[in-house]
Design a protein around this motif. Sequence first.
Motif, short mmCIF file in Angstrom:
data_model
loop_
_atom_site.label_atom_id
_atom_site.label_comp_id
_atom_site.label_asym_id
_atom_site.label_seq_id
_atom_site.Cartn_x
_atom_site.Cartn_y
_atom_site.Cartn_z
N TYR A 70 125.35 -23.28 -41.52
CA TYR A 70 126.14 -22.28 -42.23
C TYR A 70 126.61 -21.15 -41.30
O TYR A 70 127.56 -20.42 -41.62
CB TYR A 70 125.39 -21.70 -43.42
N THR A 98 130.38 -18.58 -41.34
CA THR A 98 130.13 -17.22 -41.81
C THR A 98 130.85 -16.19 -40.94
O THR A 98 130.95 -16.37 -39.73
CB THR A 98 128.62 -16.93 -41.80
N TYR A 141 127.46 -17.13 -45.65
CA TYR A 141 126.05 -16.79 -45.69
C TYR A 141 125.87 -15.27 -45.79
O TYR A 141 126.50 -14.50 -45.08
CB TYR A 141 125.33 -17.29 -44.45
N LEU A 154 119.62 -19.34 -52.01
CA LEU A 154 119.91 -19.80 -50.66
C LEU A 154 120.74 -21.07 -50.63
O LEU A 154 121.59 -21.25 -49.76
CB LEU A 154 118.59 -20.02 -49.90
N TYR A 199 124.71 -21.19 -50.27
CA TYR A 199 125.44 -21.08 -49.01
C TYR A 199 125.68 -22.43 -48.32
O TYR A 199 126.45 -22.52 -47.36
CB TYR A 199 124.67 -20.16 -48.05
N THR A 200 125.02 -23.47 -48.79
CA THR A 200 125.15 -24.77 -48.13
C THR A 200 126.01 -25.76 -48.92
O THR A 200 126.36 -26.83 -48.39
CB THR A 200 123.75 -25.40 -47.91
#
Length: 350
Positions: free
Chosen positions: A240, A244, A297, A309, A312-313
């Motif tokens: 990530y 970002t 991210y 969390l 973000y993926t």
Amino acid sequence: MLKIKGIDISRAQEQFDFTAAVSAGVKFVIIRAGIRTDEDTYFRRNIEQCRKLGIDFGCYWYVTATDTAELDRQINACVKVIGDEKPSYPVFCDMEEQRQIDNLTSKERTDMALEFCDRLNKAGLPSGVYANPAWLESYYQKERIVGKRDIWLAHWTESPDYPSRYDYGQKMWQWGIDSIAGKDVDGDICFVDYPTITAKWYKENCGDKPEKPVNLFKKGDSVRVKRGARFTNGVEPYSYVYDTVYTVQQVSASGKETLIGIGSVPTGWLYTENLYKAESDEITQKFAVGDKVKVNYGAKTYNGGSLALFVYTNVYEVMQAGSGDREDYIVIGQGGQVTAAVKAKDLKKV
């Protein structure tokens, strides 16, 4: 005889109190730059603290190699880690592994130490050899080092007031364990004015015109990380990181290393050549319903709430673009189910 008080440290001292060291009369610090091919975890922090408090510093590298190929890798790593730093004390070669004693001859060990010094000199860094009497008497060819290279002698008498009985013309002497702010640390005495000596060495060996810093970025700039780049300590970023937008938090004196982060929280140091500027129109790009996107991210919900969390993926679909006069209001989701409302600047099209 000149006697300057110093210490040597590594990651073993962790968050070392340099202010306490100054109060204790410490004038110089020899910092472990790394071991094998790995940068010492606290190397950057220790240099920063020395600069902040005006403490002269040098470095040492713990060499474990038992063949020329591995030695080459370790020397290259040392040169890369120290980079454009110009320490006012030398960079010392520290060899003390039992396997080097078991598997190498005195000539081979000496060849390796001298190769380290010569390569560091060619890279524009003054150098020396760290050794105890056993290595100088039994494991090195003493006559090739004594009087020919700067020696940092390790011979513990447990007090700086009890000098070593060995005389190898050493410029520095590690005398034993000192205690500063409740932490054990190796104590050293220097017998020469290294800052003056090294300043002359740099002038004679590196020319009068130092390389101009390459400051591509300044503090506060928005940047992205090039795919495949690694942090300066060799660690590979999570995937990530490449998607970002980060803020430049600090740039090294040479401009070749840049510390990036999100907000006031640092992420890590990268070589500047592995960063590129995130243009403003890239950050505020427009989205339409149906666009496939990923969340940057560290981003939060539109109203400032936290995101899980895993958000973000994953890849999401834009389900709503804009709300009234809020053009940056974007609703994302998967399979028709809403995940969150976020700001347009926190999304990237995929």
